[in-house]
Each structure stands twice: as structure tokens, then as C-alpha cells.
Design a protein around this motif. Sequence first.
Motif, PDB file in Angstrom:
ATOM      1  N   PRO A  92       0.833  -1.210   0.000  1.00 50.66           N
ATOM      2  CA  PRO A  92       0.000   0.000   0.000  1.00 50.66           C
ATOM      3  C   PRO A  92       0.866   1.258   0.000  1.00 50.66           C
ATOM      4  N   VAL A  93       0.243   2.405  -0.267  1.00 48.67           N
ATOM      5  CA  VAL A  93       0.916   3.691  -0.093  1.00 48.67           C
ATOM      6  C   VAL A  93       1.318   3.821   1.384  1.00 48.67           C
ATOM      7  N   ARG A  94       2.557   4.272   1.595  1.00 51.39           N
ATOM      8  CA  ARG A  94       3.088   4.413   2.954  1.00 51.39           C
ATOM      9  C   ARG A  94       3.828   5.739   3.060  1.00 51.39           C
ATOM     10  N   LEU A  95       3.396   6.594   3.996  1.00 52.97           N
ATOM     11  CA  LEU A  95       4.026   7.888   4.232  1.00 52.97           C
ATOM     12  C   LEU A  95       4.492   7.923   5.678  1.00 52.97           C
ATOM     13  N   ARG A  96       5.813   8.106   5.893  1.00 51.39           N
ATOM     14  CA  ARG A  96       6.339   8.062   7.255  1.00 51.39           C
ATOM     15  C   ARG A  96       7.366   9.160   7.490  1.00 51.39           C
ATOM     16  N   SER A 116       6.101   4.286  -1.432  1.00 46.52           N
ATOM     17  CA  SER A 116       6.634   4.396  -0.080  1.00 46.52           C
ATOM     18  C   SER A 116       7.517   5.635  -0.003  1.00 46.52           C
ATOM     19  N   ILE A 117       7.139   6.592   0.864  1.00 48.58           N
ATOM     20  CA  ILE A 117       7.919   7.814   1.069  1.00 48.58           C
ATOM     21  C   ILE A 117       8.302   7.893   2.535  1.00 48.58           C
ATOM     22  N   THR A 118       9.600   8.029   2.795  1.00 47.55           N
ATOM     23  CA  THR A 118      10.088   8.149   4.164  1.00 47.55           C
ATOM     24  C   THR A 118      10.973   9.374   4.287  1.00 47.55           C
ATOM     25  N   VAL A 137       9.911   3.936  -4.447  1.00 47.23           N
ATOM     26  CA  VAL A 137      10.394   4.232  -3.094  1.00 47.23           C
ATOM     27  C   VAL A 137      11.154   5.550  -3.134  1.00 47.23           C
ATOM     28  N   ILE A 138      10.847   6.454  -2.188  1.00 50.33           N
ATOM     29  CA  ILE A 138      11.499   7.763  -2.105  1.00 50.33           C
ATOM     30  C   ILE A 138      11.963   7.957  -0.667  1.00 50.33           C
ATOM     31  N   VAL A 139      13.256   8.240  -0.476  1.00 51.41           N
ATOM     32  CA  VAL A 139      13.806   8.386   0.882  1.00 51.41           C
ATOM     33  C   VAL A 139      14.755   9.578   0.942  1.00 51.41           C
ATOM     34  N   ASP A 140      14.905  10.121   2.169  1.00 55.15           N
ATOM     35  CA  ASP A 140      15.833  11.241   2.375  1.00 55.15           C
ATOM     36  C   ASP A 140      17.076  10.810   3.141  1.00 55.15           C
ATOM     37  N   SER A 141      17.297   9.505   3.285  1.00 57.13           N
ATOM     38  CA  SER A 141      18.350   9.036   4.187  1.00 57.13           C
ATOM     39  C   SER A 141      18.909   7.696   3.734  1.00 57.13           C
ATOM     40  N   ASP A 142      20.155   7.410   4.186  1.00 53.31           N
ATOM     41  CA  ASP A 142      20.731   6.070   4.048  1.00 53.31           C
ATOM     42  C   ASP A 142      20.312   5.175   5.209  1.00 53.31           C
TER      43      ASP A 142
END
Length: 225
Positions: A92-96, A116-118, A137-142
Motif C-alpha cells: 500500500p501507499v506508505r508515508l512516514r 513508499s515515502i520516508t 520508493v522515495i527516501v531522504d536518508s541512508d
Amino acid sequence: MDMLRKALERGLTPANVASWASLEAMRVLGVGFGTLRLRLKARLLGVELGRGVTAHGPVGLLRWPGGRIRIGAGVHLISSWRRATAACLAWPVRLRVFGPWASIDIGEGSELSGTSITARSTAVRVGRGVLVAPNCVIVDSDFHAPWPPEARATEPGMERDAPVTIGDHAWLGMQCIVLKGVTIGEGAIVGAGSVVTRDIPPRTLAAGAPARVIRHLGPEAGAHA
């Protein structure tokens, strides 16, 4: 209704009627229940929803106290394989958001499918009218410090986090991964399966792992993208 008319031209058979009715039932009931559940969860968790936001299927919302999640007006969140058009959804779409300074901002009229966006400690900004195809998948971190190796499991390396910006009307193909510190320009297209590790200029087509610009887009080039 145009699709229904075309179906009727092929014959008003019981099978055609049943197929159309099942599709309409899945659409209406799925988006109705999914949107109601999203609005209740958003109100409980302090997530900002604009007018006309819809959800088909469950949406995962996880907001750290003090963090911010904003979903703009007219955004469509697709979390069900029944609604996804191009492919099945892996999740599912996941926003965290993980921290009190972290934020996720989804612009008006965007559409996310199994995305998935974190945002761990900075910001992920998705512009207006952005299309995100299934399973991106989209992230701002390792999420782990790269060095020393024996400390990776314990050192978060938050000083390396960097914000992500996706410009208005960009389009991410299926199963893209967008990593920290990246800006994808307005109107850009990112090909399916790409790993975006560096900025993508506006109105360009990029693809690959890592993603590289293939060509610029315009009225003629865009028709063949």
C-alpha cells in the motif's frame, strides 16, 4: 460512460453486464471505504488532508510527534491492485516521518500508486500533478552511517540526510528508487526501474541505474517518450 457505450456495442450479454457491474462496484466501494478510513486516520494522527483527497485501499500513515505530513487537494492514493491500472502493487501507499523536523508534502492533484515515502530528518516534497507509478520508493536518508562498518547497525548517520524535491508534473515510472538529496525537475520523466542518485533537469527523460538523462522533452519529443 464512453467505455460502457463501446461495451454495449459489442453486445448486451450477461457476462458483459456482470463485468461492468463488478468493475463499478470495486471502484465505488473501494474508493469510498478507503477514503473514509484515510480521513479518520489522518484526523487521529494529525495528518493534513486537502479537499477531494481519495484513497483506494489502505494507506499507511506514521507521523513522529512534531513531524508533518500534508496531502494536497485532489491527490489520489492507490493502494489496491484492483484500482492499479499498469501493474499489481507490492504494498500500500506508505508515508512516514521519523523526527520532529521531518516532513512530507504531496502537491495538489498528484497520484501515488503503492508508493513508499520516508522522511527521516529532512523533507520530501512532491509537486503538483506528479504521477508516481506502482511500487516506487522515495527516501531522504541512508538510515545507517557508511563508516566504520562495525558501527553501521548502531550509528544512524543523520548528518548525511538530505531533502528530496520532485517538481510539478514529473512522472516516475514503475519501481523507481529516488535516493536522498535528489531534485527531479518540473515535467521530467524517469523510466521504469531507475535508481535516481543525482538531480534530473526539468523536461528531460532519464533512465537507468544510476539514472542518466537520455534526451530533452518537448512537444515533439514528448510524444515518443
